[in-house]
Design a protein around this motif. Structure first.
Motif, PDB file in Angstrom:
ATOM      1  N   ALA A 316       0.829  -1.201   0.000  1.00 12.99           N
ATOM      2  CA  ALA A 316       0.000   0.000   0.000  1.00 12.99           C
ATOM      3  C   ALA A 316       0.865   1.255   0.000  1.00 12.99           C
ATOM      4  O   ALA A 316       0.594   2.215  -0.723  1.00 12.99           O
ATOM      5  CB  ALA A 316      -0.936  -0.011   1.209  1.00 12.99           C
ATOM      6  N   LYS A 317       1.890   1.247   0.806  1.00 15.45           N
ATOM      7  CA  LYS A 317       2.776   2.404   0.894  1.00 15.45           C
ATOM      8  C   LYS A 317       3.555   2.614  -0.400  1.00 15.45           C
ATOM      9  O   LYS A 317       3.669   3.737  -0.910  1.00 15.45           O
ATOM     10  CB  LYS A 317       3.737   2.228   2.070  1.00 15.45           C
ATOM     11  CG  LYS A 317       4.766   3.345   2.218  1.00 15.45           C
ATOM     12  CD  LYS A 317       4.111   4.679   2.551  1.00 15.45           C
ATOM     13  CE  LYS A 317       3.654   4.749   3.971  1.00 15.45           C
ATOM     14  NZ  LYS A 317       3.111   6.087   4.334  1.00 15.45           N
ATOM     15  N   GLU A 318       4.087   1.515  -0.953  1.00 14.98           N
ATOM     16  CA  GLU A 318       4.927   1.624  -2.143  1.00 14.98           C
ATOM     17  C   GLU A 318       4.135   2.033  -3.383  1.00 14.98           C
ATOM     18  O   GLU A 318       4.586   2.890  -4.158  1.00 14.98           O
ATOM     19  CB  GLU A 318       5.640   0.299  -2.405  1.00 14.98           C
ATOM     20  CG  GLU A 318       6.522   0.311  -3.647  1.00 14.98           C
ATOM     21  CD  GLU A 318       7.232  -1.010  -3.903  1.00 14.98           C
ATOM     22  OE1 GLU A 318       7.933  -1.105  -4.930  1.00 14.98           O
ATOM     23  OE2 GLU A 318       7.072  -1.949  -3.082  1.00 14.98           O
ATOM     24  N   PHE A 319       2.965   1.423  -3.585  1.00 13.53           N
ATOM     25  CA  PHE A 319       2.256   1.613  -4.844  1.00 13.53           C
ATOM     26  C   PHE A 319       1.153   2.671  -4.791  1.00 13.53           C
ATOM     27  O   PHE A 319       0.726   3.177  -5.831  1.00 13.53           O
ATOM     28  CB  PHE A 319       1.670   0.287  -5.322  1.00 13.53           C
ATOM     29  CG  PHE A 319       2.710  -0.747  -5.644  1.00 13.53           C
ATOM     30  CD1 PHE A 319       3.490  -0.635  -6.777  1.00 13.53           C
ATOM     31  CD2 PHE A 319       2.923  -1.832  -4.795  1.00 13.53           C
ATOM     32  CE1 PHE A 319       4.453  -1.584  -7.078  1.00 13.53           C
ATOM     33  CE2 PHE A 319       3.887  -2.785  -5.087  1.00 13.53           C
ATOM     34  CZ  PHE A 319       4.658  -2.664  -6.226  1.00 13.53           C
ATOM     35  N   LEU A 320       0.665   2.985  -3.584  1.00 19.22           N
ATOM     36  CA  LEU A 320      -0.421   3.955  -3.483  1.00 19.22           C
ATOM     37  C   LEU A 320      -0.033   5.224  -2.727  1.00 19.22           C
ATOM     38  O   LEU A 320      -0.735   6.232  -2.819  1.00 19.22           O
ATOM     39  CB  LEU A 320      -1.644   3.313  -2.813  1.00 19.22           C
ATOM     40  CG  LEU A 320      -2.348   2.231  -3.635  1.00 19.22           C
ATOM     41  CD1 LEU A 320      -3.380   1.519  -2.792  1.00 19.22           C
ATOM     42  CD2 LEU A 320      -3.001   2.825  -4.862  1.00 19.22           C
ATOM     43  N   GLY A 321       1.054   5.156  -1.974  1.00 23.22           N
ATOM     44  CA  GLY A 321       1.482   6.333  -1.226  1.00 23.22           C
ATOM     45  C   GLY A 321       0.402   6.822  -0.278  1.00 23.22           C
ATOM     46  O   GLY A 321      -0.205   6.036   0.460  1.00 23.22           O
ATOM     47  N   ASP A 322       0.109   8.120  -0.320  1.00 22.53           N
ATOM     48  CA  ASP A 322      -0.883   8.698   0.591  1.00 22.53           C
ATOM     49  C   ASP A 322      -2.303   8.243   0.280  1.00 22.53           C
ATOM     50  O   ASP A 322      -3.213   8.444   1.103  1.00 22.53           O
ATOM     51  CB  ASP A 322      -0.821  10.232   0.533  1.00 22.53           C
ATOM     52  CG  ASP A 322       0.469  10.779   1.135  1.00 22.53           C
ATOM     53  OD1 ASP A 322       1.133  10.041   1.889  1.00 22.53           O
ATOM     54  OD2 ASP A 322       0.810  11.938   0.832  1.00 22.53           O
ATOM     55  N   ASP A 323      -2.522   7.663  -0.891  1.00 21.93           N
ATOM     56  CA  ASP A 323      -3.861   7.155  -1.227  1.00 21.93           C
ATOM     57  C   ASP A 323      -4.144   5.787  -0.609  1.00 21.93           C
ATOM     58  O   ASP A 323      -5.284   5.320  -0.652  1.00 21.93           O
ATOM     59  CB  ASP A 323      -4.040   7.074  -2.752  1.00 21.93           C
ATOM     60  CG  ASP A 323      -4.344   8.429  -3.360  1.00 21.93           C
ATOM     61  OD1 ASP A 323      -4.914   9.279  -2.657  1.00 21.93           O
ATOM     62  OD2 ASP A 323      -3.994   8.638  -4.542  1.00 21.93           O
ATOM     63  N   GLY A 324      -3.134   5.129  -0.061  1.00 25.41           N
ATOM     64  CA  GLY A 324      -3.325   3.839   0.605  1.00 25.41           C
ATOM     65  C   GLY A 324      -3.711   4.061   2.058  1.00 25.41           C
ATOM     66  O   GLY A 324      -2.880   4.379   2.904  1.00 25.41           O
ATOM     67  N   ILE A 325      -4.994   3.911   2.357  1.00 25.62           N
ATOM     68  CA  ILE A 325      -5.494   4.215   3.704  1.00 25.62           C
ATOM     69  C   ILE A 325      -6.260   3.027   4.279  1.00 25.62           C
ATOM     70  O   ILE A 325      -6.620   2.084   3.562  1.00 25.62           O
ATOM     71  CB  ILE A 325      -6.410   5.454   3.705  1.00 25.62           C
ATOM     72  CG1 ILE A 325      -7.655   5.193   2.840  1.00 25.62           C
ATOM     73  CG2 ILE A 325      -5.645   6.691   3.233  1.00 25.62           C
ATOM     74  CD1 ILE A 325      -8.726   6.274   2.972  1.00 25.62           C
ATOM     75  N   LEU A 326      -6.524   3.096   5.579  1.00 21.88           N
ATOM     76  CA  LEU A 326      -7.329   2.093   6.266  1.00 21.88           C
ATOM     77  C   LEU A 326      -8.695   2.661   6.602  1.00 21.88           C
ATOM     78  O   LEU A 326      -8.803   3.805   7.061  1.00 21.88           O
ATOM     79  CB  LEU A 326      -6.654   1.669   7.568  1.00 21.88           C
ATOM     80  CG  LEU A 326      -5.346   0.886   7.470  1.00 21.88           C
ATOM     81  CD1 LEU A 326      -4.730   0.729   8.855  1.00 21.88           C
ATOM     82  CD2 LEU A 326      -5.582  -0.481   6.825  1.00 21.88           C
ATOM     83  N   VAL A 327      -9.743   1.863   6.386  1.00 19.61           N
ATOM     84  CA  VAL A 327     -11.074   2.189   6.897  1.00 19.61           C
ATOM     85  C   VAL A 327     -11.609   0.946   7.592  1.00 19.61           C
ATOM     86  O   VAL A 327     -11.262  -0.190   7.234  1.00 19.61           O
ATOM     87  CB  VAL A 327     -12.045   2.642   5.776  1.00 19.61           C
ATOM     88  CG1 VAL A 327     -11.565   3.926   5.141  1.00 19.61           C
ATOM     89  CG2 VAL A 327     -12.236   1.556   4.732  1.00 19.61           C
TER      90      VAL A 327
END
Length: 467
Positions: A316-327
């Motif tokens: 999530a961090k590598e490929f989405l950066g700030d768009d990788g979030i948890l809900v």
């Protein structure tokens, strides 16, 4: 005690051999060699004969040889995790002149433990899959630990850790754990913002069922798959862990936690509704039922949400950066839940025979020192099992990237899988059945069928008889 359980152990061992392909222990290259615990600067040498090392060992030998503690760990760990185990155990070994740690890596640790109870060849101290605590307690592998870890000592433990390590049928503590798992919906923030969705940051703000379905429909209209539930796993094994919070939120469960049987729970209205919902999500076009990979979320980026655990954080961090979030997982009517479970540590009945229990307790207490809990979390990406460690880790601080994992585990909404001696069979049966229901439906009949099969297995093998 071992004679009482011998027949059951053979049955458990047979079942685990049949279903080990979907087990948590993995099947790395066979390696059952032993090695002396070594410091961080030394590469583990599995073929070497044990040698005395560490400050103070020579003095101890002059007064009488230090006790040898045999420690089993799985051989299928990733490089950084494996290296840290050797580093940690090496430091603990060096710090104690009264014992020497002898490490043995096991390619199929769960089956090896059950084989060893039969041959009276258990280690003194071992890692194990926390999901199989019921299997090992029923077989007589572990000693209870309550006298060494009273309530006061557990104040800093996550409540989910206490639950995981306590064998529910007798209410006693048998294991300790340095870390836990985290489970939520990984989401693509940009996609959610594109459709104007509300983005909850706390489980107390979770979407309702209606809000979740509205979001799924809007994502579909934009040309996205709404959700990945791990459907590329053809065994369905992940469902036993990842889908349990959904089942609980529908009012169901895998087993009755009081009777440890399936009838009336696995085939209850709540459970059936939850697993039928899985099929409905596919029918609506919200899930790509034919997906052959879980990279739709982080790779292809054609999927908005992924029902997975903390292990997805690097991607999530590598490929989405700030768009990788948890809900949080939505509230489907009976509350919000998350998953829990990890690798744990326990002292075996062999330690009692070898008179090494006190020394093993000393090792377990070392494991729970904050520096080792943090070090293990850094090595394998898991959630630290101590609240004090979580408080100091920026990732888990309020507002931090992974804070939701911490909030859920500290909030007491984590649900562990049932502590049953039939865990291996139950996991395989439920996983495959849910995989079939996702594709074909017919949830009520399918759940009735496996309910009967599971309960018959429990009765035939006396799994719920008092130990």
């Amino acid at each position: 005690m071992k004679k009482m359980f011998r027949k059951s152990v053979w049955i458990l061992l047979g079942g685990m051999m049949i279903f080990h392909m979907v087990g948590c222990s993995g099947s790395g290259t066979a390696n059952q060699g032993t090695t002396q615990a070594q410091g961080a600067s030394e590469a583990p040498n599995k073929s070497a004969e044990p040698v005395t090392s560490g400050k103070g060992k020579e003095t101890a030998e002059a007064e009488g040889s230090p006790k040898e503690i045999v420690v089993w760990i799985p051989s299928n760990q990733n490089g950084s995790e494996r290296d840290y185990y050797y580093e940690m155990l090496g430091k603990i070994d060096d710090a104690h002149s009264e014992f020497t740690l002898k490490i043995a890596e096991q390619a199929d640790l769960s089956n090896q433990l059950l084989s060893a109870i039969i041959s009276n060849d258990l280690p003194d101290l071992t890692m194990s899959d926390g999901n199989r605590l019921g299997v090992f307690c029923h077989a007589g592998v572990f000693l209870p630990l309550d006298e060494y870890f009273p309530d006061e000592a557990k104040k800093d433990w996550l409540p989910s850790i206490i639950d995981e390590c306590t064998y529910s049928p007798d209410g006693r503590l048998y294991n300790i754990a340095q870390y836990d798992s985290g489970l939520a919906l990984w989401a693509n923030k940009a996609m959610l913002e594109e459709i104007g969705a509300r983005i909850p940051t706390s489980y107390k703000e979770a979407w309702s069922k209606e809000e979740f379905e509205d979001i799924c429909q809007k994502l579909k209209e934009k040309g996205y798959w709404a959700l990945d539930v791990g459907q590329c796993d053809t065994t369905g094994a992940k469902f036993y862990y990842t889908y349990l919070p959904v089942v609980k939120s529908f009012g169901g469960d895998w087993l009755d936690r009081d009777t440890m049987t399936a009838e009336g729970t696995l085939n209850s209205k709540g459970t059936i509704a939850a697993v039928e919902y899985l099929h409905w999500l596919g029918e609506q076009g919200y899930i790509d039922v034919m997906a052959d990979s879980d990279d739709g979320y982080y790779g292809k980026k054609d999927t908005c949400m992924l029902l997975y655990g903390h292990w997805m954080a690097p991607q999530a961090k590598e490929f989405l950066g700030d768009d990788g979030i948890l809900v949080p997982i939505p509230d489907f009517g009976y509350g919000v839940y998350t998953g829990s479970g990890s690798q744990t540590w326990g002292i075996t009945t062999k330690a009692q025979e070898n008179q090494t229990v006190e020394e093993c307790v000393a090792v377990l207490k070392e494991f729970l020192k904050p520096e080792y809990v943090q070090g293990m979390s850094d090595a394998n990406g898991s959630i630290p099992g101590l609240k004090s460690v979580l408080e100091k880790d920026p990732k888990y601080a309020e507002g931090g990237w992974l804070y939701l994992f911490r909030e859920q585990l500290e909030g007491g909404i984590a649900i562990n899988r049932p502590h049953t001696p039939a865990a291996v069979y139950v996991r395989a049966a439920i996983g495959q059945t849910l995989r079939d229901i996702l594709a074909y439906g017919n949830a009520e009949q399918a759940m009735d069928d496996i309910t009967k099969e599971i309960d018959q297995l429990i009765v035939d093998n006396n799994y719920n008889d008092a130990n």
